[in-house]
Scaffold this active site. Structure first.
Site, PDB file in Angstrom:
ATOM      1  N   ASP A   2       0.345  -0.686  -0.167  1.00 22.06           N
ATOM      2  CA  ASP A   2      -0.072  -0.192  -0.151  1.00 22.06           C
ATOM      3  C   ASP A   2       0.519   1.042   0.262  1.00 22.06           C
ATOM      4  OD1 ASP A   2      -2.822   1.209  -0.261  1.00 22.06           O
ATOM      5  OD2 ASP A   2      -3.216   0.251   0.951  1.00 22.06           O
ATOM      6  N   TRP A   7       2.989   7.654  -2.873  1.00 21.18           N
ATOM      7  CA  TRP A   7       4.276   8.139  -3.099  1.00 21.18           C
ATOM      8  C   TRP A   7       4.272   8.972  -4.387  1.00 21.18           C
ATOM      9  CZ3 TRP A   7       6.911   7.239  -7.703  1.00 21.18           C
ATOM     10  CH2 TRP A   7       8.276   7.195  -7.056  1.00 21.18           C
ATOM     11  N   HIS A  19       2.415   2.542  -8.924  1.00 16.18           N
ATOM     12  CA  HIS A  19       2.560   1.256  -8.632  1.00 16.18           C
ATOM     13  C   HIS A  19       3.597   0.674  -9.913  1.00 16.18           C
ATOM     14  CE1 HIS A  19      -2.078   1.183  -7.554  1.00 16.18           C
ATOM     15  NE2 HIS A  19      -1.883   1.862  -8.575  1.00 16.18           N
ATOM     16  N   THR A  48     -10.264  -8.375  -4.100  1.00 14.25           N
ATOM     17  CA  THR A  48     -10.808  -8.420  -4.767  1.00 14.25           C
ATOM     18  C   THR A  48     -12.133  -6.582  -4.391  1.00 14.25           C
ATOM     19  OG1 THR A  48     -11.397  -9.518  -2.084  1.00 14.25           O
ATOM     20  CG2 THR A  48     -11.713 -10.553  -3.860  1.00 14.25           C
ATOM     21  N   ASN A  50      -9.907  -4.031  -4.893  1.00 15.78           N
ATOM     22  CA  ASN A  50      -9.320  -3.397  -6.238  1.00 15.78           C
ATOM     23  C   ASN A  50     -10.155  -2.964  -7.120  1.00 15.78           C
ATOM     24  OD1 ASN A  50      -6.547  -3.602  -5.214  1.00 15.78           O
ATOM     25  ND2 ASN A  50      -7.330  -2.208  -4.288  1.00 15.78           N
ATOM     26  N   TRP A  51     -11.134  -3.810  -7.934  1.00 16.29           N
ATOM     27  CA  TRP A  51     -12.043  -3.622  -8.363  1.00 16.29           C
ATOM     28  C   TRP A  51     -13.245  -2.587  -8.632  1.00 16.29           C
ATOM     29  CZ3 TRP A  51     -11.298  -7.025 -12.796  1.00 16.29           C
ATOM     30  CH2 TRP A  51     -10.451  -8.209 -12.777  1.00 16.29           C
ATOM     31  N   ARG A 168      -4.827  -1.787   9.200  1.00 10.43           N
ATOM     32  CA  ARG A 168      -5.552  -2.778   8.975  1.00 10.43           C
ATOM     33  C   ARG A 168      -5.270  -3.969   7.974  1.00 10.43           C
ATOM     34  NH1 ARG A 168      -7.338   2.287   6.195  1.00 10.43           N
ATOM     35  NH2 ARG A 168      -7.628   1.246   4.389  1.00 10.43           N
ATOM     36  N   SER A 170      -7.580  -5.469   5.848  1.00  9.72           N
ATOM     37  CA  SER A 170      -8.258  -5.166   4.085  1.00  9.72           C
ATOM     38  C   SER A 170      -8.505  -6.478   3.451  1.00  9.72           C
ATOM     39  CB  SER A 170      -7.157  -4.276   3.868  1.00  9.72           C
ATOM     40  OG  SER A 170      -6.933  -3.085   4.018  1.00  9.72           O
TER      41      SER A 170
END
Ligand code: IPE
Ligand code: MG
Length: 215
Positions: A2, A7, A19, A48, A50-51, A168, A170
């Site tokens: 993450d 960044w 990325h 799941t 991130n969709w 967390r 996630s």
């Protein structure tokens, strides 16, 4: 992994630049872990959830991941790294899936290290899949049986979870992390280098693990 977006934003760069650097960090950190004797490294690359991101960011991520699986294959083969994947690949574009499946096949006999990548992965969805498989097989739902039907069936539970930028889970390896030590750091993933890893491992080494017992 993450903090890629933060960044990049801090450097006035597009999120995709974060990325890109994040994927380079993945290779570097995984290799450093292997060098230090860690046999299994699991990485949360695409959840799941991130969709829900804009299509062009998702497409960009898929492009980077596809390149990673093609480019890293030689390195994985030369260094005894077996690729493992957790998650549901079925929703991925065919070309990305092919690159992943090819790398899985080509590294299947490597035995030194495991690089386990979460792709369209969510701990809850994984548990549901495991229970469905278990039910279909007509087995009794014991802890051992559930573990066996998880995507991580052949892997040990993680000893240490490093979480960059957030505090967390996630939806990451919910079953497997029952007794995992968690290390939180504000360092965004693209900046997470050798020094940051050493610090995390140092803190891990100083912890006492009793797994609920007294000693
Ligand atoms: C994590 O970085 C990378 C993936 C989800 C693949 P983020 O994109 O979540 O970075 P932030 O949270 O916006 O900084
Ligand atoms: Mg994030």
């Amino acid at each position: 992994m993450d903090g890629n977006g933060r960044w990049a934003e801090k450097r006035l760069l597009p999120r995709s630049a974060g990325h890109e650097v994040g994927i380079r960090t993945l290779r570097k950190v995984a290799d450093k872990c292997f060098e230090r004797g860690i046999g299994v490294v699991s990485i949360y690359a695409f959840s799941t959830e991130n969709w829900k991101r804009p299509k062009d960011e998702v497409d960009k991520l898929f492009g980077l991941l596809k390149r990673f699986f093609i480019k890293e294959l030689k390195h994985m083969k030369q260094n005894g790294i077996r690729l493992a994947v957790m998650g549901d690949l079925s929703a991925f574009p065919a070309d990305v899936r092919e690159a992943v499946e090819n790398a899985l096949r080509e590294t299947a006999h490597n035995t030194k290290y495991v690089l386990n990548i979460g792709l369209s992965y969510g701990g809850r969805a994984e548990l549901v899949r495991a229970v469905q498989r278990l039910t279909a097989a007509g087995e009794a739902p014991t802890e051992a049986a559930i573990s066996k039907y998880l995507d991580t069936a052949a892997l040990p539970d993680p000893d240490l979870l490093v979480r960059t930028c957030e505090k967390r889970l996630s939806n990451f390896m919910l079953w497997q992390c029952a007794y995992t030590e968690i290390y939180f750091t504000d360092t965004p993933w693209p900046s997470f280098g050798e020094k940051a890893l050493a610090k995390a491992l140092e803190e891990y080494a100083a912890r006492t693990r009793k797994f609920g017992a007294l000693s």
